[in-house]
Write an enzyme that holds these catalytic residues in place. Sequence first.
Site, PDB file in Angstrom:
ATOM      1  N   GLY A   9       0.824  -1.212   0.000  1.00  0.00           N
ATOM      2  CA  GLY A   9       0.000   0.000   0.000  1.00  0.00           C
ATOM      3  C   GLY A   9       0.851   1.253   0.000  1.00  0.00           C
ATOM      4  N   ALA A  10       1.972   1.210  -0.732  1.00  0.00           N
ATOM      5  CA  ALA A  10       2.948   2.304  -0.676  1.00  0.00           C
ATOM      6  C   ALA A  10       2.871   3.236  -1.876  1.00  0.00           C
ATOM      7  CB  ALA A  10       4.363   1.730  -0.565  1.00  0.00           C
ATOM      8  N   GLY A  13      -0.824   7.878   0.071  1.00  0.00           N
ATOM      9  CA  GLY A  13      -1.131   8.024   1.495  1.00  0.00           C
ATOM     10  C   GLY A  13       0.059   7.842   2.410  1.00  0.00           C
ATOM     11  N   ILE A  14      -0.199   7.237   3.572  1.00  0.00           N
ATOM     12  CA  ILE A  14       0.871   7.095   4.558  1.00  0.00           C
ATOM     13  C   ILE A  14       1.923   6.096   4.111  1.00  0.00           C
ATOM     14  CG2 ILE A  14      -0.676   7.748   6.451  1.00  0.00           C
ATOM     15  CD1 ILE A  14      -0.546   4.802   7.369  1.00  0.00           C
ATOM     16  N   GLY A  15       1.550   5.129   3.247  1.00  0.00           N
ATOM     17  CA  GLY A  15       2.538   4.191   2.731  1.00  0.00           C
ATOM     18  C   GLY A  15       3.602   4.892   1.918  1.00  0.00           C
ATOM     19  N   TYR A 156     -14.753  -3.071   8.445  1.00  0.00           N
ATOM     20  CA  TYR A 156     -13.440  -2.435   8.542  1.00  0.00           C
ATOM     21  C   TYR A 156     -12.887  -2.529   9.958  1.00  0.00           C
ATOM     22  CZ  TYR A 156      -9.894   1.223   8.672  1.00  0.00           C
ATOM     23  OH  TYR A 156      -8.720   1.909   8.865  1.00  0.00           O
TER      24      TYR A 156
END
Length: 279
Positions: A9-10, A13-15, A156
């Site tokens: 998930g990079a 966002g935060i990734g 979630y």
Amino acid sequence: MSKTIVITGASDGIGAAGARRLHQEGHQVVIVGRSPEKTATVAAELGADHFITDFTSLANVRKLAAALDTAYARIDVLVNNAGGIFGDRDKTVDGFEKTVQINHLAPFLLTNLLMPKLLASKASVIQTSSVGARLFGKLDVDDLDNDTGYTPHRAYGTAKLENILFTKELHNRFSSHGLSAAAFHPGAVATSFASGSKSFMRPIYNNPISRLFLTSPEKGAQQMVWLAAGTPGTDWQSGAYYENGKPARRNHPQAQDSAVARQLWDRSADLVGTDTLNP
């Protein structure tokens, strides 16, 4: 000391923010993402290796694990960051509810397939969880597919609870063999989170006014960077779930239950069809 750090998930966002910071600190970062364009862009910016994988397919996860195992002599940190909240209850090509597969079953499978290398590297496994585990999670090990009482936020929250339980069981099973594990809540971050969901969280994260009160991806990635770059046992405690840089003062009652953690592990292994190591 430079580490080899794989981040799923990079591509956004935060990734992506965490990958940039860890690269700046001198680590070899490996970018894993679903979008070919976004993933390649982040990787090119950092001069990093990248892999394209869609976690809605466990066959893709198996290909990713094989590729990573071949490409790297050691993996010092695996950051299981890919995840999200979605809309109507939907099944993947593997027949599992989409939320549980992307957030839990896919990283569970990836971690187990890489386990021999992770153990040889005395690696750390980091999970991006959420305070949603405490607020919305309710785990029924016999109903991981959310057949009963499905809502986007409950699915979630339960998946994020599963991240914490997976962390706990990784520690219980493998800490004596040199593996470390931690989970963390990044905060309410201004990203594309919930953009494809019908949850009440969608307007919170995607309204221009409310986004003014959300934290930046760079700030949201701070705990990821701290855990990935740090030394377990010195900088942080293996098996713990972190909020604001400290073990969470409050947690979901099920997150404290070692029996539930074992049951989740065994049920997950049955579902993904993998033989897990039992040292």
